[in-house]
Design an enzyme around this catalytic site. Structure first.
Site, short mmCIF file in Angstrom:
data_model
loop_
_atom_site.label_atom_id
_atom_site.label_comp_id
_atom_site.label_asym_id
_atom_site.label_seq_id
_atom_site.Cartn_x
_atom_site.Cartn_y
_atom_site.Cartn_z
N ASN A 7 14.55 18.31 -22.02
CA ASN A 7 14.85 19.72 -22.27
C ASN A 7 15.88 20.17 -21.24
OD1 ASN A 7 14.86 22.45 -22.71
ND2 ASN A 7 12.76 22.80 -21.98
N LYS A 9 17.52 22.84 -21.17
CA LYS A 9 17.54 24.30 -20.96
C LYS A 9 18.98 24.80 -21.01
CE LYS A 9 13.18 23.83 -18.57
NZ LYS A 9 12.23 24.33 -17.58
N HIS A 84 8.13 27.61 -25.97
CA HIS A 84 8.29 27.29 -24.55
C HIS A 84 7.97 28.52 -23.71
CE1 HIS A 84 10.01 26.10 -20.75
NE2 HIS A 84 9.96 24.86 -21.19
N GLU A 153 2.14 22.35 -21.23
CA GLU A 153 3.01 22.67 -20.09
C GLU A 153 2.39 23.84 -19.32
OE1 GLU A 153 7.31 21.21 -20.57
OE2 GLU A 153 7.18 23.23 -21.35
P1 PGA Z 1 10.46 20.88 -15.59
O1 PGA Z 1 10.49 21.64 -16.99
O2 PGA Z 1 10.36 19.42 -15.87
O3 PGA Z 1 11.76 21.26 -14.93
O4 PGA Z 1 9.28 21.40 -14.83
C1 PGA Z 1 9.70 21.24 -18.06
C2 PGA Z 1 9.88 22.21 -19.19
O5 PGA Z 1 10.04 23.41 -18.91
O6 PGA Z 1 9.91 21.82 -20.36
#
Ligand code: PGA
Length: 233
Positions: A7, A9, A84, A153
């Site tokens: 991901n 983002k 999410h 998550e």
């Molecule tokens: P992270 O994010 O691995 O940076 O903690 C995971 C996510 O938000 O899907």
């Protein structure tokens, strides 16, 4: 075979960087690796499995700035993250999440339902389970007993940036995965939240965990690859 989802983002900032990043992730793996770049780059990234980070619940019409599943499908997108915590924090509701999942299923794009928003590190297991079950039930309303990919998550474990957060304990993630499977027998439960090259092995060792959802570290190909390899076993 495990499912490892990257991901990205709101990164990177240029198409060139996005293409370089995608080309540095090996295309062949024992596991299924899905890249979720920002929507605007999806049509320009070559990778066997692509996912979107979100979608809209209507197929077309007067919805400025949205992305429809028909558009995603036309680009060959196979997966879509839904629910999410970063979107829930911006006001996405369970009803919207359900509508998005339904339209994705209708058009044969695999939803990846993210749950864990609203939980706190020190919540008791029963409180966490209650929150998760409510999110899952509302998200799955009207979709029947279909197999579903669910990413646990815990919002507190998600890193702010490049994997500097504190992950959940693998034993905790496994317990939650078992709980979700006890409620939805054919769910594939992923873990997400500060996964990195060092801690991935601990999650991968738990057979009940079907893979990982990786944020910050998915922007660092060498380290991301180590996560993918950790899940090979
Ligand atoms: P992270 O994010 O691995 O940076 O903690 C995971 C996510 O938000 O899907």
């Amino acid at each position: 075979m495990k499912l490892i989802i990257a991901n990205w983002k709101l990164n990177p900032s240029t198409l060139k960087e996005a293409q370089e990043l995608a080309s540095s992730v090996p295309k062949k793996s024992k596991n299924k690796v899905v890249l979720c770049p920002p929507t605007i780059f999806l049509s320009q990234i070559k990778y066997p499995f692509l996912g979107a980070q979100d979608c809209f619940w209507e197929e077309k019409g007067p919805y400025t700035g949205q992305t429809s599943v028909l558009q995603l499908r036309s680009l060959g997108v196979k997966y879509c993250l839904i629910g999410h915590s970063e979107n829930r924090a911006l006001g996405e509701t369970d009803k919207q999440i359900n509508a998005k999942i339904r339209v994705l299923i209708r058009h044969k794009i695999e939803p990846v339902l993210c749950v864990g928003f609203g939980t706190k590190k020190n919540d008791s297991l029963s409180v966490i389970k209650k929150i998760l079950l409510s999110q899952i039930k509302k998200a799955m309303g009207g979709i029947g007993k279909r197999r579903l990919v669910i990413a646990y998550e815990p919002v507190w474990a998600i890193s702010r940036g490049l994997g500097t957060g504190r992950p959940a304990d693998p034993a905790h993630a496994a317990e939650i995965a078992g709980f979700i499977r006890s409620k939805i027998a054919n769910a594939a439960v992923l873990y997400g939240g500060s996964l990195d090259a060092k801690n991935a092995r601990g999650f991968a060792a738990r057979k009940i965990i079907a893979g990982g959802l990786v944020g910050g570290v998915s922007l660092r190909p060498a380290e991301f690859l180590k996560i993918v390899e950790a899940f090979n076993n």
